[in-house]
Design a protein around this motif. Structure first.
Motif, PDB file in Angstrom:
ATOM      1  N   PHE A  66       6.262   6.756  -5.545  1.00 27.94           N
ATOM      2  CA  PHE A  66       4.540   6.736  -4.748  1.00 27.94           C
ATOM      3  C   PHE A  66       3.749   6.407  -5.653  1.00 27.94           C
ATOM      4  CE2 PHE A  66       5.637   9.457  -1.338  1.00 27.94           C
ATOM      5  CZ  PHE A  66       5.883   7.722   0.119  1.00 27.94           C
ATOM      6  N   GLU A  67       4.094   6.900  -6.775  1.00 27.93           N
ATOM      7  CA  GLU A  67       2.954   6.813  -8.138  1.00 27.93           C
ATOM      8  C   GLU A  67       3.017   5.595  -8.607  1.00 27.93           C
ATOM      9  OE1 GLU A  67       3.005   9.074 -12.140  1.00 27.93           O
ATOM     10  OE2 GLU A  67       4.045   9.099 -11.313  1.00 27.93           O
ATOM     11  N   LYS A  78       0.784  -1.426  -0.031  1.00 26.28           N
ATOM     12  CA  LYS A  78      -0.492   0.189   0.033  1.00 26.28           C
ATOM     13  C   LYS A  78       1.112   0.938   0.279  1.00 26.28           C
ATOM     14  CE  LYS A  78      -3.481  -2.479   2.848  1.00 26.28           C
ATOM     15  NZ  LYS A  78      -4.264  -2.211   4.146  1.00 26.28           N
ATOM     16  N   VAL A  79       0.108   1.991  -0.918  1.00 23.16           N
ATOM     17  CA  VAL A  79       0.568   3.867   0.000  1.00 23.16           C
ATOM     18  C   VAL A  79       1.918   3.744   0.956  1.00 23.16           C
ATOM     19  CG1 VAL A  79       1.334   5.704  -1.009  1.00 23.16           C
ATOM     20  CG2 VAL A  79      -0.596   4.500  -2.308  1.00 23.16           C
ATOM     21  N   GLU A  80       0.509   3.988   1.941  1.00 20.41           N
ATOM     22  CA  GLU A  80       1.636   3.919   3.618  1.00 20.41           C
ATOM     23  C   GLU A  80       2.531   2.863   3.482  1.00 20.41           C
ATOM     24  OE1 GLU A  80      -2.731   2.299   3.736  1.00 20.41           O
ATOM     25  OE2 GLU A  80      -1.982   3.697   2.057  1.00 20.41           O
ATOM     26  N   GLU A  98      -3.743  -1.325 -11.344  1.00 22.17           N
ATOM     27  CA  GLU A  98      -4.488  -1.148 -12.116  1.00 22.17           C
ATOM     28  C   GLU A  98      -4.122  -1.541 -13.870  1.00 22.17           C
ATOM     29  OE1 GLU A  98      -3.799   3.239 -13.400  1.00 22.17           O
ATOM     30  OE2 GLU A  98      -4.585   4.001 -12.024  1.00 22.17           O
ATOM     31  N   GLU A 140       0.850   3.812  -6.259  1.00 17.50           N
ATOM     32  CA  GLU A 140      -0.346   4.309  -6.266  1.00 17.50           C
ATOM     33  C   GLU A 140      -0.962   3.044  -7.751  1.00 17.50           C
ATOM     34  OE1 GLU A 140      -0.381   8.394  -7.037  1.00 17.50           O
ATOM     35  OE2 GLU A 140      -0.441   8.801  -4.957  1.00 17.50           O
ATOM     36  N   HIS A 141      -0.389   2.765  -9.092  1.00 17.25           N
ATOM     37  CA  HIS A 141      -0.434   2.594  -9.852  1.00 17.25           C
ATOM     38  C   HIS A 141      -0.286   1.013 -10.726  1.00 17.25           C
ATOM     39  CE1 HIS A 141      -1.915   6.645 -11.192  1.00 17.25           C
ATOM     40  NE2 HIS A 141      -0.939   6.949 -10.839  1.00 17.25           N
ATOM     41  N   GLU A 180       8.777  10.349  -4.684  1.00 20.83           N
ATOM     42  CA  GLU A 180       7.233  10.456  -6.272  1.00 20.83           C
ATOM     43  C   GLU A 180       6.832   9.893  -6.569  1.00 20.83           C
ATOM     44  OE1 GLU A 180       6.896  14.659  -6.632  1.00 20.83           O
ATOM     45  OE2 GLU A 180       6.930  15.655  -4.743  1.00 20.83           O
TER      46      GLU A 180
END
Length: 279
Positions: free
Chosen positions: A75-76, A53-55, A83, A79-80, A72
């Motif tokens: 993190f990106e 997870k991001v956290e 998908e 997040e993806h 960053e």
């Protein structure tokens, strides 16, 4: 339950996490203890087999004191990473092993493949592919689904930014009458019609032992990730990520390339087999 598969996105995130950890001088277990993450879980994240997870990524990067730009970027990716890729969006019912392979092929900068017994799937005609996929009484619906995936994969490697491809075929692949004489002839003519940048070279039968006699394999290389090896067998497929094993396969690829005929010699060889079959 099938084992998890490292997708290109999850692998990019995992590689970034591992690289950052190593640059900061942390061992895997050391970082796991410092963050309260189980070592096996952290290992799966770094291998791309699981997506944190991001956290959870934030927890790791905070401990490693990563700069803003790299933080960053990771993190990106986090997040993806879950998908669906381009093929999963187009064919949501396609098997994960095939959609992942298609994404690996599409994002590679180069693909080397050795196929001793059959023509590579990316080079197959529909009838030739159907004769292989239908073996064993596979349901027609499943055969057609896999044919659609194969067609999409073939289209992807012909795009503008497609990878540089080198396909080595054993002589047996040109003579094995899969689907019958006419289907094989059509397949061989198709090989001659392929774009020149899809380099098809033939390794003639005979000679001493070489690593290609152990079976087919493909080496895929990337601009921003380590290379991988793909093995496709009768009852399953596998990816190899270990650096030493990948290096061994790269060495085998060089050996096979040294044994193969040139592109022009290979075309002449294929034409000769066609003439024999037509006689």
């Amino acid at each position: 339950m099938s084992p998890p598969i490292a997708t290109p996105r999850s692998r990019a995130l995992g590689f970034g996490l591992r690289k950052t950890r190593q640059e900061r001088g942390f061992g895997l277990r050391q970082l796991a203890r410092a963050t309260g993450v189980h070592p096996a879980e952290l290992s799966n994240w770094e291998l791309g087999l699981r997506v944190p997870k991001v956290e959870e990524v934030a927890l790791l990067l905070g401990q490693l004191r990563v700069d803003v730009t790299e933080r960053e970027r990771l993190f990106e990716l986090a997040e993806h990473a879950r998908e669906p890729n381009w093929l999963e969006k187009e064919m949501p019912d396609a098997p994960a092993i095939l959609t992942t392979l298609a994404e690996y092929e599409r994002t590679a900068v180069s693909i080397f493949s050795w196929q001793p017994m059959v023509v590579h799937g990316l080079l197959q005609t529909p009838d030739y592919a159907r004769a292989i996929l239908a073996y064993g009484g596979s349901p027609a619906q499943l055969v057609e689904q896999r044919l659609r995936v194969r067609k999409i994969r073939q289209t992807a490697i012909r795009e503008y930014r497609a990878p540089e491809c080198s396909f080595l075929l054993g002589e047996i692949a040109l003579r094995q009458p899969i689907g019958g004489r006419e289907i094989l002839l059509d397949q061989l003519r198709h090989l001659l019609e392929l774009p020149r940048r899809l380099a098809v070279r033939i390794v003639p039968f005979g000679g001493d032992f070489h690593p290609g006699l152990n079976g087919s394999f493909a080496v895929l290389e990337y601009s921003d990730l380590p290379s991988i090896v793909f093995l496709d067998q009768h009852r399953g497929s596998a990816y190899i990520y270990d650096d030493d094993q990948v290096a061994d396969y790269k060495s085998a690829a060089k050996t096979m390339a040294s044994l193969a005929l040139s592109a022009d010699e290979s075309r002449a060889f294929i034409e000769g087999v066609i003439t024999e079959l037509e006689a």
